[in-house]
Design a protein around this motif. Sequence first.
Motif, short mmCIF file in Angstrom:
data_model
loop_
_atom_site.label_atom_id
_atom_site.label_comp_id
_atom_site.label_asym_id
_atom_site.label_seq_id
_atom_site.Cartn_x
_atom_site.Cartn_y
_atom_site.Cartn_z
N PHE A 6 7.94 -2.39 2.74
CA PHE A 6 7.98 -3.17 1.51
C PHE A 6 6.59 -3.70 1.18
CE2 PHE A 6 8.03 -7.08 -0.78
CZ PHE A 6 8.94 -6.86 -1.79
N GLY A 7 5.94 -4.26 2.20
CA GLY A 7 4.60 -4.81 2.02
C GLY A 7 3.60 -3.77 1.55
N LYS A 8 3.67 -2.59 2.15
CA LYS A 8 2.74 -1.52 1.77
C LYS A 8 2.95 -1.09 0.31
CE LYS A 8 0.21 -0.71 5.40
NZ LYS A 8 -1.24 -0.93 5.34
N PHE A 50 4.57 -2.96 -2.19
CA PHE A 50 4.48 -4.02 -3.20
C PHE A 50 3.28 -4.94 -3.03
CE2 PHE A 50 8.93 -2.80 -3.49
CZ PHE A 50 9.09 -2.74 -4.87
N LYS A 51 2.37 -4.60 -2.12
CA LYS A 51 1.20 -5.46 -1.91
C LYS A 51 0.36 -5.57 -3.18
CE LYS A 51 -1.88 -1.81 -0.67
NZ LYS A 51 -1.34 -0.50 -0.34
N LYS A 52 -0.52 -6.56 -3.14
CA LYS A 52 -1.46 -6.78 -4.24
C LYS A 52 -2.36 -5.55 -4.37
CE LYS A 52 -4.79 -9.85 -3.40
NZ LYS A 52 -5.30 -11.22 -3.19
N PHE A 74 7.43 -4.01 6.65
CA PHE A 74 6.12 -3.35 6.63
C PHE A 74 6.06 -2.37 5.45
CE2 PHE A 74 2.74 -0.51 7.99
CZ PHE A 74 1.82 -1.40 8.52
N LEU A 108 3.22 -10.37 7.74
CA LEU A 108 4.53 -10.54 7.11
C LEU A 108 5.60 -9.81 7.92
CD1 LEU A 108 5.67 -11.61 4.18
CD2 LEU A 108 5.94 -9.17 3.79
N ALA A 109 5.31 -8.56 8.32
CA ALA A 109 6.29 -7.75 9.05
C ALA A 109 6.58 -8.35 10.43
CB ALA A 109 5.77 -6.32 9.19
N ALA A 115 4.54 -10.95 -4.00
CA ALA A 115 3.91 -9.93 -3.16
C ALA A 115 2.90 -9.13 -3.98
CB ALA A 115 4.98 -9.02 -2.56
N LYS A 116 3.30 -8.75 -5.20
CA LYS A 116 2.42 -7.93 -6.04
C LYS A 116 1.14 -8.67 -6.42
CE LYS A 116 5.39 -4.59 -8.31
NZ LYS A 116 6.24 -4.33 -9.49
N ASN A 117 1.24 -10.00 -6.58
CA ASN A 117 0.06 -10.76 -7.00
C ASN A 117 -0.72 -11.36 -5.85
OD1 ASN A 117 0.66 -10.33 -9.71
ND2 ASN A 117 2.03 -12.11 -9.78
N VAL A 123 -0.10 -7.61 5.40
CA VAL A 123 1.20 -6.95 5.53
C VAL A 123 1.70 -6.97 6.99
CG1 VAL A 123 2.44 -4.75 5.26
CG2 VAL A 123 0.90 -5.55 3.46
N LEU A 155 0.07 -10.78 -2.05
CA LEU A 155 0.12 -10.24 -0.69
C LEU A 155 -1.01 -9.25 -0.45
CD1 LEU A 155 1.52 -10.06 2.06
CD2 LEU A 155 3.01 -8.30 1.12
#
Lengths: 101, 221
Positions: free
Chosen positions: A93-95, A97-99, A91, B43-44, B31-33, B40, B35
């Motif tokens: 990481f997603g927050k 590195f998200k787009k 979670f 994914l978690a 993820a950067k492009n 999120v 996600l």
Amino acid sequence: MSGRANKKFFYFGIAVALMIAILAPFLASPDPDGLESAAAGVVDESKLSDLEESGPVISSPMPDYSIEGMGKSGEVAAIAAGTLAVLAISFGFGKVFKKKA
Amino acid sequence: MHIPDSFIPLDHAIIYWVLALPFIIMSVKWAKNELDEMKVPILAALAAGIFAIQAMNIPIGMGTSGHMVGAALVAIVFGSPWAGVLVLTLVLLVQGFAFADGGITTMGANILNMGVVSGFVGYYTYSILRRGLSANIAAFAGAWLGLFISAITCTIQLWLAGTFPLVSGLIAMGTFHLIIGFIGEGLITSVAITAIAKSRPDLLEDDLNTRTERAETEAMA
């Protein structure tokens, strides 16, 4: 649609994961896994005991998903702790590195 | 199929780390492009579920057990094998450091096998089969093949390491993982994809084939 529905998926996912964490110590097969079992079959005995004796390079807090001296409840706690750790790390990481919107 | 530290010599283990690194970096770039913030939580939740289910070893007979890997499932849900690489990397990090499940030196090899090979083979097999088959059958076959090929890759690494003999190693690992892949990977992935397709069809819309199908349905309407 997706904001609320994704939250529902999130909580449902956590519930299922924790349920598996609680059941796994009781239901999971204690037999060696495919790799260990193959090793026992194809590697000769002296070499295999050498491999097994040289343990992991670092010591882990909860080796083999167990907590020393706590039996099954320790296993439940270990797997649940790991599940929540993976949840929090992914979670976070997603927050980060998200787009970017 | 988590390779422990002692099964691969350090120089080989470093090479597998070096090979795994670009895949890990690409998965972060994914993820950067790609996600979406809204996704999120998905994914978690998938990552947590995969960690838990990897602790649930299923007996396959012959005194052996096995568990799901999950890279194909994540890749199918997110429409990209990079998502599978990312989730498996995070799961393997926690397993290696906190639970001694899979070595630290051999983590590169484990990421290559379970994240990259099973994710890519699983996802692209699914994508190709999806053109002519239903999602549940394509997911079953993709996940099954992905796990099997990753076990074969693992065996070759252990043969190069001087730990396993080639032929008997391939036979033992191949046999066990054909069965583990059928139940532990194929069936569970297929059931999960079917459940998601029923409850959250929008989640699978990143999937190229679903998108094409939807466009066709809309064009016909």
